[in-house]
Design an enzyme around this catalytic site. Sequence first.
Site, PDB file in Angstrom:
ATOM      1  N   LYS A  23       0.879  -1.179   0.000  1.00 34.24           N
ATOM      2  CA  LYS A  23       0.000   0.000   0.000  1.00 34.24           C
ATOM      3  C   LYS A  23       0.913   1.225   0.000  1.00 34.24           C
ATOM      4  CE  LYS A  23      -4.160   1.671   2.340  1.00 34.24           C
ATOM      5  NZ  LYS A  23      -5.042   1.856   1.179  1.00 34.24           N
TER       6      LYS A  23
HETATM    7  N1  PPE Z   1      -7.703  -1.598  -2.928  1.00 31.48           N
HETATM    8  C1  PPE Z   1      -7.165  -0.356  -2.847  1.00 31.48           C
HETATM    9  C2  PPE Z   1      -6.463   0.194  -4.011  1.00 31.48           C
HETATM   10  C3  PPE Z   1      -7.272   0.358  -1.637  1.00 31.48           C
HETATM   11  O1  PPE Z   1      -6.744   1.565  -1.555  1.00 31.48           O
HETATM   12  C4  PPE Z   1      -7.976  -0.196  -0.544  1.00 31.48           C
HETATM   13  C5  PPE Z   1      -8.124   0.563   0.743  1.00 31.48           C
HETATM   14  C6  PPE Z   1      -8.531  -1.482  -0.687  1.00 31.48           C
HETATM   15  C7  PPE Z   1      -8.363  -2.153  -1.895  1.00 31.48           C
HETATM   16  C8  PPE Z   1      -9.231  -2.168   0.449  1.00 31.48           C
HETATM   17  O2  PPE Z   1      -8.335  -2.558   1.426  1.00 31.48           O
HETATM   18  P1  PPE Z   1      -8.788  -2.760   2.938  1.00 31.48           P
HETATM   19  O3  PPE Z   1      -9.026  -1.402   3.507  1.00 31.48           O
HETATM   20  O4  PPE Z   1      -7.647  -3.456   3.587  1.00 31.48           O
HETATM   21  O5  PPE Z   1     -10.015  -3.582   2.918  1.00 31.48           O
HETATM   22  N2  PPE Z   1      -8.222   1.969   0.622  1.00 31.48           N
HETATM   23  C9  PPE Z   1      -8.009   2.781   1.800  1.00 31.48           C
HETATM   24  C10 PPE Z   1      -7.731   4.214   1.459  1.00 31.48           C
HETATM   25  C11 PPE Z   1      -8.770   4.968   0.733  1.00 31.48           C
HETATM   26  C12 PPE Z   1      -8.369   6.414   0.532  1.00 31.48           C
HETATM   27  O6  PPE Z   1      -9.056   7.100  -0.232  1.00 31.48           O
HETATM   28  O7  PPE Z   1      -7.418   6.891   1.160  1.00 31.48           O
HETATM   29  C13 PPE Z   1      -9.115   2.591   2.823  1.00 31.48           C
HETATM   30  O8  PPE Z   1     -10.171   2.061   2.532  1.00 31.48           O
HETATM   31  O9  PPE Z   1      -8.885   2.970   3.979  1.00 31.48           O
END
Ligand code: PPE
Length: 308
Positions: A157
């Site tokens: 990330k």
């Molecule tokens: N894919 C991406 C690209 C992504 O950024 C997130 C989280 C996810 C999948 C889901 O991951 P998880 O939170 O572990 O279920 N995106 C984070 C940031 C969003 C933002 O705009 O900043 C979030 O959901 O916190």
Amino acid sequence: MQETAKIWMNGELVDWADATVHVGVHGLHYGTGVFEGIRAYETPKGPAVFRLADHLQRLHDSARLLYMEVPYSVEELRTATHDLVRANGLPAAYIRPISFFGYGSLGVHTRGNPVETVIMSWPWGAYLGEESLAKGITAKISSWKRVGPNVIPHVSKATGIYLNSMLATTEAERGGYDEGILLTDQGFVADGPGENIFVVKDGRIVTPPLSTSILPGITRATVIELARELGYVVEEADLIRADLYLADEVFMTGTAAEVTPVRAVDDVEIGVGDVTLELQRTYLDVVNGRSDERAHWLDVVEVSVAKV
Ligand code: PPE
């Protein structure tokens, strides 16, 4: 963004306004950082952080993939998060840890730059708008392709990856849609700019496998587990855009987005379905502490009770 009292910065709680860095930090110039998005929910046992250690472990893994070492252990960051939640006194909050290469020397190599580690927290409501959870969102397949696994390790990330996300989300918004959907270079469905994606077809639930250049979402893993427990068949399989258009239901998952129905893709109406809403309800029950079997996913923050 709603300001809160404190930010945890390199080992200390500092006032919100004092959590600053120099404009010469490496992370600003080259996107060399890793971050997390975590939510704390108001539960009957007090504020509780959902799968905190899993998120902090992912922060460490993300850093390793960028040849970066986070100078605090998962346990130290866990304590720091608890201290911050307590200090800011919010019953529910979004929590944003970030580690990035700081001020020292510029040039794309990272030598000579300290690793700065910061945790912010502030209230953050529904990611895609107040009505999104009930009514669903519209999405557009982006003309921007997802960064491939040999471009930037998408398992990380990493802040720099979000330039790809920013382009997709901005393009979608400018076209009048709520969110973008990114395909891989090969044309498979990858994810949203900040969410993982699922399709429901004939009672089965399908989501792209981790090899499809996606973030291993913690909400994704949670929803897969909860859906299987509810008796659904969940498959990790490649999807193409036609699978979205012909789906019975489409939904997105993420810490910020939780479980958000996608009611249309590229103006093809899909609607909001029962499976999505059942999974959304189940997920919200778990994160809000209404499920005893999943209590181990909630890291309750001890807040001192005023003495009478
Ligand atoms: N894919 C991406 C690209 C992504 O950024 C997130 C989280 C996810 C999948 C889901 O991951 P998880 O939170 O572990 O279920 N995106 C984070 C940031 C969003 C933002 O705009 O900043 C979030 O959901 O916190």
